[in-house]
Design a protein around this motif. Structure first.
Motif, mmCIF file in Angstrom:
data_model
loop_
_atom_site.group_PDB
_atom_site.id
_atom_site.type_symbol
_atom_site.label_atom_id
_atom_site.label_comp_id
_atom_site.label_asym_id
_atom_site.label_seq_id
_atom_site.Cartn_x
_atom_site.Cartn_y
_atom_site.Cartn_z
ATOM 1 N N TYR A 24 -7.779 -4.239 5.620
ATOM 2 C CA TYR A 24 -7.458 -3.428 4.450
ATOM 3 C C TYR A 24 -6.566 -2.284 4.904
ATOM 4 O O TYR A 24 -6.803 -1.678 5.948
ATOM 5 C CB TYR A 24 -8.770 -2.890 3.871
ATOM 6 C CG TYR A 24 -8.645 -1.871 2.772
ATOM 7 C CD1 TYR A 24 -8.405 -2.263 1.463
ATOM 8 C CD2 TYR A 24 -8.784 -0.517 3.040
ATOM 9 C CE1 TYR A 24 -8.318 -1.324 0.436
ATOM 10 C CE2 TYR A 24 -8.700 0.424 2.029
ATOM 11 C CZ TYR A 24 -8.464 0.016 0.732
ATOM 12 O OH TYR A 24 -8.374 0.937 -0.274
ATOM 13 N N ARG A 25 -5.532 -2.008 4.125
ATOM 14 C CA ARG A 25 -4.666 -0.859 4.372
ATOM 15 C C ARG A 25 -4.387 -0.175 3.045
ATOM 16 O O ARG A 25 -4.385 -0.821 2.010
ATOM 17 C CB ARG A 25 -3.318 -1.289 4.967
ATOM 18 C CG ARG A 25 -3.383 -1.843 6.351
ATOM 19 C CD ARG A 25 -2.008 -2.222 6.893
ATOM 20 N NE ARG A 25 -1.373 -3.239 6.059
ATOM 21 C CZ ARG A 25 -0.209 -3.094 5.425
ATOM 22 N NH1 ARG A 25 0.461 -1.970 5.490
ATOM 23 N NH2 ARG A 25 0.287 -4.067 4.705
ATOM 24 N N ARG A 26 -4.122 1.114 3.107
ATOM 25 C CA ARG A 26 -3.694 1.807 1.899
ATOM 26 C C ARG A 26 -2.620 2.819 2.267
ATOM 27 O O ARG A 26 -2.655 3.420 3.342
ATOM 28 C CB ARG A 26 -4.846 2.432 1.148
ATOM 29 C CG ARG A 26 -5.573 3.528 1.826
ATOM 30 C CD ARG A 26 -6.632 4.097 0.846
ATOM 31 N NE ARG A 26 -7.401 5.114 1.476
ATOM 32 C CZ ARG A 26 -8.636 4.963 1.941
ATOM 33 N NH1 ARG A 26 -9.234 3.805 1.827
ATOM 34 N NH2 ARG A 26 -9.262 5.963 2.505
ATOM 35 N N PRO A 37 -1.598 5.749 6.123
ATOM 36 C CA PRO A 37 -0.756 4.824 6.881
ATOM 37 C C PRO A 37 -1.118 4.721 8.363
ATOM 38 O O PRO A 37 -0.789 3.732 9.010
ATOM 39 C CB PRO A 37 0.656 5.388 6.698
ATOM 40 C CG PRO A 37 0.454 6.835 6.395
ATOM 41 C CD PRO A 37 -0.850 6.905 5.631
ATOM 42 N N GLY A 38 -1.808 5.686 8.889
ATOM 43 C CA GLY A 38 -2.183 5.669 10.301
ATOM 44 C C GLY A 38 -3.465 4.926 10.615
ATOM 45 O O GLY A 38 -3.885 4.882 11.764
ATOM 46 N N HIS A 39 -4.098 4.322 9.594
ATOM 47 C CA HIS A 39 -5.370 3.627 9.807
ATOM 48 C C HIS A 39 -5.253 2.136 9.532
ATOM 49 O O HIS A 39 -4.484 1.714 8.686
ATOM 50 C CB HIS A 39 -6.454 4.188 8.878
ATOM 51 C CG HIS A 39 -6.880 5.555 9.252
ATOM 52 N ND1 HIS A 39 -6.387 6.665 8.627
ATOM 53 C CD2 HIS A 39 -7.753 5.992 10.182
ATOM 54 C CE1 HIS A 39 -6.945 7.743 9.163
ATOM 55 N NE2 HIS A 39 -7.766 7.362 10.103
ATOM 56 N N MET A 40 -6.059 1.367 10.238
ATOM 57 C CA MET A 40 -6.207 -0.057 9.990
ATOM 58 C C MET A 40 -7.699 -0.339 9.887
ATOM 59 O O MET A 40 -8.454 -0.103 10.833
ATOM 60 C CB MET A 40 -5.598 -0.876 11.131
ATOM 61 C CG MET A 40 -5.883 -2.361 11.042
ATOM 62 S SD MET A 40 -5.268 -3.160 9.556
ATOM 63 C CE MET A 40 -3.530 -2.984 9.763
ATOM 64 N N ASP A 41 -8.142 -0.781 8.721
ATOM 65 C CA ASP A 41 -9.544 -1.150 8.519
ATOM 66 C C ASP A 41 -9.661 -2.650 8.743
ATOM 67 O O ASP A 41 -8.905 -3.428 8.159
ATOM 68 C CB ASP A 41 -9.985 -0.826 7.088
ATOM 69 C CG ASP A 41 -9.978 0.664 6.773
ATOM 70 O OD1 ASP A 41 -9.348 1.437 7.522
ATOM 71 O OD2 ASP A 41 -10.590 1.047 5.778
ATOM 72 N N VAL A 42 -10.598 -3.053 9.587
ATOM 73 C CA VAL A 42 -10.781 -4.458 9.942
ATOM 74 C C VAL A 42 -12.232 -4.836 9.692
ATOM 75 O O VAL A 42 -13.145 -4.075 10.034
ATOM 76 C CB VAL A 42 -10.425 -4.687 11.430
ATOM 77 C CG1 VAL A 42 -10.637 -6.130 11.829
ATOM 78 C CG2 VAL A 42 -8.995 -4.253 11.721
#
Length: 122
Positions: free
Chosen positions: A57-59, A63-68
């Motif tokens: 998931y990205r939003r 922009p600096g985060h990546m949810d996995v």
């Protein structure tokens, strides 16, 4: 996080989703890039192009985060949830983990604009 929001439930088909959150600069996909579905402006759900499983998931507002999803990791036990979020959306019969802190909504105190289901979209 262990997220109970409606959007995570819709995306996964489950009662909740366990997310590991990484700095985007420190993360890379080791096989193929996931398929990307934008469900609403700035919201991106990432799926395995082979089987369709939710993998990330990205939003745009982060922009600096990546949810996995932790279930996609080689060793999900390395990333146990530290908090349960979006309890305002949880299914009533779902059992919560008594050892985790709870948040009625996001643990990030995010602005109203991105919060799931405020406008009926995810």
């Amino acid at each position: 996080t262990l997220c109970h929001c409606r959007c995570s439930r819709r995306g996964s088909g489950g009662t909740n989703v366990a997310w590991a959150v990484f700095e985007a600069a420190d993360f890379e996909w080791t096989k193929s890039e996931p398929a990307d579905f934008s469900s609403s402006p700035g919201i991106h759900w990432l799926f395995c192009p082979g089987c369709g499983s939710l993998v990330g998931y990205r939003r745009a507002s982060r922009p600096g985060h990546m949810d996995v999803t932790t279930r996609t990791l080689d060793d999900p036990d390395l990333f146990p949830p530290a908090v349960e979020i979006w309890l305002d959306h949880r299914i009533g019969w779902e059992t919560l983990n008594p050892d985790l802190p709870k948040r009625p909504q996001s643990s990030l105190n995010a602005p109203e604009a991105w919060r799931p289901d405020r406008t009926g979209s995810c």
